[in-house]
Design a protein around this motif. Sequence first.
Motif, PDB file in Angstrom:
ATOM      1  N   LEU A 184       0.830  -1.210   0.000  1.00  0.00           N
ATOM      2  CA  LEU A 184       0.000   0.000   0.000  1.00  0.00           C
ATOM      3  C   LEU A 184       0.863   1.258   0.000  1.00  0.00           C
ATOM      4  N   ASP A 185       1.978   1.218   0.728  1.00  0.00           N
ATOM      5  CA  ASP A 185       2.901   2.355   0.716  1.00  0.00           C
ATOM      6  C   ASP A 185       3.419   2.610  -0.704  1.00  0.00           C
ATOM      7  N   LYS A 186       3.712   1.544  -1.425  1.00  0.00           N
ATOM      8  CA  LYS A 186       4.218   1.670  -2.794  1.00  0.00           C
ATOM      9  C   LYS A 186       3.170   2.327  -3.694  1.00  0.00           C
ATOM     10  N   ILE A 187       1.924   1.882  -3.552  1.00  0.00           N
ATOM     11  CA  ILE A 187       0.839   2.457  -4.352  1.00  0.00           C
ATOM     12  C   ILE A 187       0.639   3.932  -4.005  1.00  0.00           C
ATOM     13  N   ASP A 188       0.649   4.241  -2.704  1.00  0.00           N
ATOM     14  CA  ASP A 188       0.500   5.639  -2.282  1.00  0.00           C
ATOM     15  C   ASP A 188       1.610   6.512  -2.850  1.00  0.00           C
ATOM     16  N   ALA A 189       2.821   5.964  -2.897  1.00  0.00           N
ATOM     17  CA  ALA A 189       3.948   6.734  -3.439  1.00  0.00           C
ATOM     18  C   ALA A 189       3.737   7.025  -4.921  1.00  0.00           C
ATOM     19  N   TRP A 190       3.264   6.052  -5.667  1.00  0.00           N
ATOM     20  CA  TRP A 190       2.975   6.276  -7.085  1.00  0.00           C
ATOM     21  C   TRP A 190       1.887   7.337  -7.262  1.00  0.00           C
TER      22      TRP A 190
END
Length: 253
Positions: free
Chosen positions: A172-178
């Motif tokens: 989820l952190d990765k998606i939020d960063a994108w």
Amino acid sequence: MKITLYGIPSSHPVRAAQLMLEYKGVPFRRVNMLPVLSRQVVPHVLRFPSNRVPAIKIDGRKVQGTREIAVELERLTPEPPLFPGDPAVRDKVDQAEHWGDEFQQFPRTIIWWAMSKAPASDQESYLKDAKLGLPPSVLARTGGPIIWGARRANDSYDPQVRALLEKLPEQLDKIDAWIGEGVLNGEQLNVADFQIGTSLRLLMSMQDLRPAIEARPAGALATRVQPEPPGDLRSVFPPEWLEPLRAGATATV
């Protein structure tokens, strides 16, 4: 142009393909099959090269997989675009789409475990638009063998599911960063939005996971891409399995 989309009820990759067809404004017919059994029907009856869905026929020509379908739709109907025109942005979207294709297994493995613990009424909520020739209530009450086969096919057992739940905050952190970079959930939706948003929406259909996702930018992406949830599954996970997800949600506040 005659297009038929073959899928299984509440499949997030199939929903991604359907939403991309709708986004392009391309008329199509959807045909649903039973999960697990579809793996025999798709290659042996419909004569597709592999056994997976989504699968589409375009005037008889066969295309499978969300990534391949997106490319074909872009070729047939360039507007509105699924892929950015700027090469640098396109490269980032391609990376996110490829990652999202692999991420599809996350919710698939988790939800089949959850389905095995859920009452028939919750299972039925994922079948409301199934159109499989039997009422959703009957399909849900007799779905034990399908769930057993799907768990086996997707390695949906305690150790694997618990490990995925531990990893979910990082994903989820990765998606939020994108999203923060503008790769996802920009002014105009792109192919990676559909790929990832539908996976998130399926995860959010589980009441245990929903609060930790919906408060994030990832949750806003999911509800934008797919406003209607695919179903509703009550709390079934042991509390200790959810601790990493809850800790991750607290850290984002």
